[in-house]
Design an enzyme around this catalytic site. Sequence first.
Site, short mmCIF file in Angstrom:
data_model
loop_
_atom_site.label_atom_id
_atom_site.label_comp_id
_atom_site.label_asym_id
_atom_site.label_seq_id
_atom_site.Cartn_x
_atom_site.Cartn_y
_atom_site.Cartn_z
N GLU B 83 -49.60 81.49 -23.26
CA GLU B 83 -49.66 82.21 -24.67
C GLU B 83 -48.46 82.96 -24.86
O GLU B 83 -47.98 82.66 -26.33
CB GLU B 83 -50.66 83.17 -24.60
N HIS B 152 -63.88 88.75 -23.33
CA HIS B 152 -63.96 87.85 -24.30
C HIS B 152 -64.51 88.06 -25.42
O HIS B 152 -64.69 87.39 -26.43
CB HIS B 152 -64.70 86.54 -23.62
#
Lengths: 432, 360
Positions: B83, B152
């Site tokens: 990322e 998450h």
Amino acid sequence: MSFTATKFSHSLLAVPVNSSSPRSNDKPLSFSSDLFKHNPSSSFLGSTQKLLRFNAINKPFLHRRSSSPSAVLLQQTSNLLITKEEGLVLYEDMVLGRSFEDKCAEMYYRGKMFGFVHLYNGQEAVSTGFIKYLRQEDCIVSTYRDHVHALSKGVPSRAVMSELFGKATGCCRGQGGSMHMFSKEHNVLGGFAFIGEGIPVATGAAFSMKYKREVLNQADSDNVTLAFFGDGTCNNGQFFECLNMAALWKLPIVFVVENNLWAIGMSHIRATSDPQIWKKGPAFGMPGVHVDGMDVLKVREVAKEAIDRARRGEGPTLVECETYRFRGHSLADPDELRNPAEKEHYAGRDPITALKKYLFENKLATEQELKTIDKKIDEILEDAVEFAEKSPQPPRSQLLENVFADPKGFGIGPDGRYRCEDPKFTEGTAHV
Amino acid sequence: MLGVIRNKSIRHTLSNFRQFSSSAKQMTVRDALNSALDEEMSADPKVFLMGEEVGEYQGAYKISKGLLEKYGPERVRDTPITEAGFTGIGVGAAYYGLKPVVEFMTFNFSMQAIDHIINSAAKSNYMSAGQISVPIVFRGPNGAAAGVGAQHSHCYAAWYGSCPGLKVLAPYSSEDARGLLKAAIRDPDPVVFLENELLYGESFPVSAEVLDSSFCLPIGKAKIEREGKDVTITAFSKMVGFALKAAEILEKEGISAEVINLRSIRPLDRSTINTSVRKTNRLVTVEEGFPQHGVGAEICTSVIEESFGYLDAPVERIAGADVPMPYAANLERLAVPQVEDIVRAAKRACHRSVPLAAAA
């Protein structure tokens, strides 16, 4: 350490020479393989004396470069790495970098400059060696130690000095500061404060150059990006992520490591499991080269190979320049941890002194010419300081400007219209 | 959660039945996003999509389905799991003139890249005094899904919404998704586009105007989903659906609620919110994220600063529970605002007596 050059040459040997490149007949392979043959046990070429001797082998290689009549006349200069003009350009750039940084220190202690100031003294050979070989359309991305990179790339001294003083005439109108030098005109894509932050940005600029050529079909998009960063950054995750992606997608980028052995007070040896940074290149499928970063001519030779390689579309290179910073990490750093003997050793390898010696010995310049350059730089800097002092500070209305390219990001005012349409929107207090 | 699925299937069959009689087309949010990306990529060759699994896998949530075949691997880039690296590459490409759309598999992963979103994207136009603009879009699902656990389920609206230099959008319906994504891709500034995984499969009616390829919604303007006169309920993303359901329940009890779909977290449409509160005199803010320093906190303060005299009741703030998201289904239900919570808050604002706590 001879296998450093071998690693580079191996990858060159594997690559077919592109016939469209102007240097296609220059036998870069013979350059490296000669090195391998005649200097199997030497490290990076040693002193300039050895350089001269070794270069005697490469006459055909060098003839192409010595285009100025004065160089061709003298038998000696056709063996050299640079012409007189190039030598003077390199000298002037390094002196500009050194004098500018010294001037910054002076201004800082006089209170004209403030905040974080990281000076580049001692590392000029890397900046000059690499950046002076670039075109204006090529990009550079740097760290917080970016004044000299910006200057080498062509940003005027006045603009950089004003930026450091925080004035509205600075290259970023006083909004960036010492650590954030940006110039769209000269393709300086910053100055980043976080280490490792500039590397993905540089990789992205290289990505966009390749994209423009391949997807947008702009055939002339063969610009190269250079990413400058230090030894401490080479332990950071982003560095490895970008080495991987740059090699994977064969991006036109050169990763230049300015290994000055110290990250503030953390010695590179204490922080790194394997301190030889150039080795990290081949692990990702790109050549890794180690060069003496205190010698501008050697740096320039390596830079030429790496940059031309990238321009031809052969992918990235990792270049580790062994260099040293003569001052502390920043002007606030007392610099107590470094051994004075080490500092002395590197002070003896001052790149400017080395280049001066080379120019004199090879009769490329006289003392008088160099003194003229010194004086010229002094005048430029005096002018820059004066300009910066006289420049106005940014006006209050500038506070809210440039946050967005499309300023509708400031939202809707109480009258139901976009705030940016109100002529008074950047004035008054920051209550927006 | 199960209730939502049931509703969707019922609505779907009803709409199938209705399609014969009405001209409004139904479109899922997923198709809306896909068509918006498709149209923007075909209109401008500088737009490209980059992220994990966007290409051959057709998108982790199938948002980029079909784009790889259409545009090729150069423009729909599968990246390694890096990322920080690929977000930075996107920012660098945007510096140099391209228009990347960077997809995060969920916005939780954007935390590995948040340095680049904030420091090299959001702040660059300012630091370079306008020389370098960053026309990049960061998109992906945000907030809680179903049973995915604490790491998450974080909602990042407030995090990105506090940073100057960013534009933060949170669509709800397909119309929002299409219009706001197109506006975001065309925008010359960095935009954080917060989608919601549970909304991807929901269908909404779309008019012919929405389906037009030049349809764009303005950034910074909220939408009044339902007009009312007794209490203003503000929400974004999935909570808009909950707020609308709450409004229907409240209608039966004689409270007419005005539901505002924020659409844009930064810049926040304070003008619309304040106008509405000045009309209804009561405010309930709803969000899924954590309460402290949340979007609701900002809205409440904005209303108190600008419309204090108009308030007839204290502002009510509904947010997720101040705990990392639990895994067990019943605990998860308690940790996220439900329709009943919104109804209770609206009644409190209207000075009706209601039990304070939810029943487990």
